[in-house]
Write an enzyme that holds these catalytic residues in place. Sequence first.
Site, PDB file in Angstrom:
ATOM      1  N   ARG A  44       9.513  29.280  17.354  1.00 58.40           N
ATOM      2  CA  ARG A  44       8.089  29.508  17.074  1.00 58.40           C
ATOM      3  C   ARG A  44       7.210  29.460  18.322  1.00 58.40           C
ATOM      4  O   ARG A  44       6.056  29.893  18.293  1.00 58.40           O
ATOM      5  CB  ARG A  44       7.590  28.490  16.049  1.00 58.40           C
ATOM      6  N   LYS A  54      11.789  24.881  24.598  1.00 58.50           N
ATOM      7  CA  LYS A  54      10.597  24.268  24.024  1.00 58.50           C
ATOM      8  C   LYS A  54      10.202  22.983  24.734  1.00 58.50           C
ATOM      9  O   LYS A  54       9.014  22.761  25.022  1.00 58.50           O
ATOM     10  CB  LYS A  54      10.809  23.998  22.530  1.00 58.50           C
ATOM     11  N   ASN A 110       9.487  10.444   7.225  1.00 58.23           N
ATOM     12  CA  ASN A 110      10.468  10.252   8.291  1.00 58.23           C
ATOM     13  C   ASN A 110      10.007  11.000   9.541  1.00 58.23           C
ATOM     14  O   ASN A 110       9.775  12.207   9.512  1.00 58.23           O
ATOM     15  CB  ASN A 110      11.821  10.786   7.818  1.00 58.23           C
TER      16      ASN A 110
END
Length: 455
Positions: free
Chosen positions: A18, A25, A171
């Site tokens: 993305r 990233k 989480n």
Amino acid sequence: MSAEKFSTIILAAGKGTRMNSSLPKVLHRVGGKTMLQHVIDAANGAGAKNNVVVVGFGREKVEQAVGDSVRIVVQEEQLGTGHAVRQAEPMIDKNDTVMVLCGDTPLLTAKILRNFYEMHQKEEAQASVLTAVMPDPTGYGRIIRTFGGEFKKIVEHKDASIAEKAVTEVNTGIYCFNAGELFAALCKVGHDNAQGEYYLPDVLEIIHAEGKKVTAVAAESYKATLGINSREQLSQAEKILHQRKNRQLMADGVTIMDPDTTYVDSDVKIGRDTIIYPSTWIEGDSVVGAECEIGPCSRFCDTSIGSGSVISFTYAHQCEIGADVTMGPYVHLRPNTKIADRAHIGNFVEVKNSNIGEGTKLPHLSYIGDSDIGTGVNMGCGCITVNYDGKKKYRTTIEDNAFVGCNSNLVAPVKVGKGSYIGAGSTITKDVPAGELAVGRARQTNIAKWRDKRE
């Protein structure tokens, strides 16, 4: 268990689709350094003595970015978080407490990780999960507790019931384990799921099912646990880091006139009673002394500024600026420039790869490149050091207390001696001995009745 037995495994193998980038990233920068470096720094600050980074996509770039500061293992195929953690097993002592972190969580702090580690130790747990209360938990795995508040299970969003989806504690993907228990449980994790991957959260269920203690520790701020998966989220993290840094600086005695338009990177240091004017960027490893006035509309990257300096409308990168310097507006300092104490750099001046001596003045409209200028020198308006002959660059030397008249060109290599003078409008191609006057211009000729002849 002592802090010396505290290790981390940092997951940094993903591509980050993305982000729409050729860069891994975790190497995207936020707050002045890569996301991965933020995580490593937080781990070090929390007391970890052994940091193992799991790399995959763009591994060469990641390895180059972290250097020798961590140990590297490679996940050749991206088969899930559980599979990634298993790659680090040879580098982790079975008696360690090991914390699993994500390389795309740059907002983590050493305080949060240290508290998580200590709670895991205090509870004598075999596994712990760091949780956060999210205002919008959509997409996150929910933490389900017993009526007594103990950890019961994690339910993924897609599998949660209506009642479970109403739970806002989620989480974060950050865990603490007894290393021996972690790797023993990982051997039992299957990949019978839609993605065909080995999921690390399954380890918690395995350890819990064996009757061993699993705890859930809530972070004090959900924002600090956010992962970055898109450019939009990267910009949000940048804003959070700048707000955090500005609050810290103001608490330490720095005046920031408009925090919304002041951008200070995480590792920047600024002295007390300095004033930062609006629209100012201070980046990288920059250091600003005390009692300065910086900005507005200025940018400094990897630049040191001495105490008491007043600088406005300036762009400086990889430079050293002394104390009590006045500078601006509209100044450009390029790399390898050193400005000594009490120098004055006026408007529309560019300095590159040069040393400017104490008390020297470059008032305005000058280019000073590849030059060594002594103390007490006055450079008149419009002076240029001509450092490039089309093939090579040469240095200009101007010794102490020299006076260079307006609109002069010094053609390097050339030396202007101590206490010498250069007449305005001169082009200097030869050395000027100390104490002498140099005039390098054509004799003026007036042509009578030129206007009549021209018309």
